[in-house]
Motif scaffolding. Structure first.
Motif: not given
Ligand code: MSP
Length: 558
Positions: A60-89
């Protein structure tokens, strides 16, 4: 027996975007979860993201973003991965969520009050990547710390420690008692060897002066919780575990029978059972010795095999409520583990976009043996797609429906003899009952690659029947009309069964086959469209009208 089959994956670090290795683990868990639903079981499938810790703070520091904001963006990508691959959790774990924090702090407080956690000073070499102090055991034969530890620093600091070594004897005895704590079994041997070497305790805190992106210790505001202690707790915090549930308070255990620090013996067992029984019903319905935790081989020792097992034991889980760990292998690229830090990642979104989610799921499930490593290759993905999906399964569906349309105006005639001698043709035997047995055995040993083979053998046999029976010749001979009906029924009925068998791995294709067969859910009379109970010969009724053929897997021209 638990009322629910509970399955988890590791939770993914939110320091960088997902790659094919993460996609594999999610899909593997999804396939096993879908298989249990296919058996008619209630399933609770938990996956999610690991949002705290130094790695994340640094990224997060490297990206110059507060950690809370940084994790939101990456977490969303994992949510998207689940959707894209039809992962039914069924639930999504995020370690920054309030419900999780409460459980982590509740557990820490309890262990602290019970004397399982103490404060001490330590000086030594520290791996920033692995977030732990290193000892001489971690040195390579040349005396240096290997590249797997990343950047090494010398540190001196006060911290809190969890009495890990106090439970070493218990863990050894437990591993001797249950042979399948870890699957595959050679990994249990590896774990046992590691447990033998436990010598110290586990540092479970980090001073806020150098890391503040974590869960604050409830008994000392100057520290946050070590990220692994925090992350491992997700498996119970998102399943309804209550750290404040007390057997004494609920009358399940008499006052005065404290949980002793003695880890072994009948007294401990009785107390542990009453503690577990004090947990909310929802949690007890989910958690059992059949709880399956899917992880990569890299996080078995020490994280899951040692820390997690001992954490559960220390907070009062009885031995018969210890989960099972399935340690899978790695997808390598060019011989090395695919990882962001090695810079050799393959983007699952690009693959899914190019070939479709089913194609990627199929490759990831069929071209690796669970527990072993495999080399990722796009050429292999295309080859398996074209051979198995386009030429074998897609072709069978297409030619079968085309012939039923052409010779029978889409109408099936169910042969009289369907029960007695369903599928013997020209010395070729299509045997769904046998396939079902083999399939169950493959899935029960967490081997989707073998389950895929069972379904594809059936598909191959059907294609051979078409080649041998030559329906186009039968159609020309009026004396062979009954025989033609029999062949066409065999093909349609086999396709119905194949769709069920492939549905955990190829959910889209399975729906596609059912749609084209015009096999509606109402006709099966079940809540779910796919059910293992429907792998029974002869379910398609006499006079059933199949749909029009539509190419299911167009060939990939490379
Ligand atoms: N956050 C920790 C796990 C905490 S679990 C309480 C972590 N995260 S990770 O993102 O690095 O890895 C998550 C999972 O992905 C692990 O099980 C890991 O083995 C798996 N994989 C990561 N790279 C992989 C491959 N190249 N191949 C297969 N699986 C791999 O560790």
């Amino acid at each position: 027996m638990p009322k629910t089959f509970f399955i988890t994956t590791a939770i993914y670090y939110t320091n960088s975007s997902p790659h094919v290795g993460h996609a594999y683990e999610m899909v593997l868990a999804d396939v096993i979860a879908r298989y249990h639903r296919l058996k008619g079981e209630k399933v609770f499938f938990l996956t999610g993201v690991d949002q705290h810790g130094q790695k994340v703070q640094q990224s997060a520091a490297k990206a110059g973003v507060p950690p809370a904001e940084f994790v939101k963006g990456i977490s969303q990508k994992f949510v998207d991965l689940g959707k894209t691959l039809d992962v039914q959790y069924d639930d999504w774990a995020e370690t920054t969520s309030e419900r999780h924090k409460k459980v982590v702090q509740g557990i820490l407080q309890r262990l602290f009050e019970e004397g399982e956690i103490y404060k001490d000073k330590q000086a030594g070499y520290y791996s920033v990547r692995q977030e732990q102090f290193l000892t001489d055991k971690e040195r390579a034969p040349d005396g240096e710390f290997g590249p797997e530890w990343g950047e090494i620093e010398f540190r001196e600091e006060e911290n809190y420690y969890f009495k890990l070594s106090q439970h070493k004897e218990w863990l050894l005895q437990y591993l001797d008692k249950r042979a399948d704590v870890v699957v595959p079994d050679f990994r249990q041997t590896e774990l046992r060897n590691a447990v033998e070497k436990i010598s110290g305790d586990l540092c479970i805190s980090r001073p806020k002066s150098r890391l503040d992106w974590g869960i604050e210790l409830p008994f000392d505001k100057d520290f946050v919780t070590y990220v692994w202690f925090d992350a491992l707790t997700n498996y119970i915090s998102f399943a309804g575990y209550d750290p404040n549930a007390s057997a004494v308070a609920t009358g399940l255990r008499p006052v005065g029978t404290d949980r002793s620090s003695e880890s072994l013996g009948t007294a401990h067992r009785a107390v542990a059972t009453s503690e577990f029984n004090a947990q909310p019903q929802e949690f007890r319905d989910r958690w059992s010795r059949d709880t399956l935790q899917i992880i990569g081989k890299d996080i078995l020792v020490p994280a899951h095999g040692i820390y997690w097992m001992i954490m559960l034991h220390a907070i009062g889980f009885p031995d018969d409520k210890m989960p099972q760990l399935l340690a899978h292998g790695w997808w390598n690229l060019g011989g090395a583990k695919m990882s962001k830090s090695a810079g050799n990642i393959v983007d699952p979104f690009v693959l899914a976009d190019k070939y479709g989610s089913d194609a990627l799921r199929y490759y990831l499930m069929s071209d690796i043996a669970t527990g072993q490593d495999a080399d990722f290759s796009q050429e292999r993905l295309i080859e398996r797609y074209n051979t198995d999906l386009a030429n074998t399964l897609g072709n069978l569906l297409n030619r079968s429906l085309t012939m039923i349309e052409k010779y029978r105006i889409r109408k099936l005639t169910r042969p009289q003899s369907v029960e007695s001698n369903p599928v013997e043709e020209y010395g070729l035997r299509v045997s769904p009952p046998l396939a079902k047995i083999e399939y169950i055995s493959a899935m029960a040993s967490y081997a989707p690659h073998l389950a895929c083979q069972v379904a594809f053998n059936l598909t191959l046999q059907c294609n051979q029947i078409v080649d041998a029976a030559r329906p186009w010749a039968l159609a020309k001979d009026s004396a062979e009309h009954e025989h033609l009906d029999q062949v066409l029924y065999t093909l349609a009925e086999s396709l119905r069964i194949i769709a069920i068998l492939i549905s955990p791995v190829l959910p889209k294709a399975a729906h596609g086959i059912f749609d084209q067969l015009n096999w509606k859910m109402e006709l099966s009379g079940r809540e779910h469209r796919f059910s293992l109970a429907d792998v029974e010969w002869g379910r398609l009724p006499d006079g059933h009208l199949v749909g029009k053929p539509v190419p299911l897997f167009p060939r990939i021209e490379s």
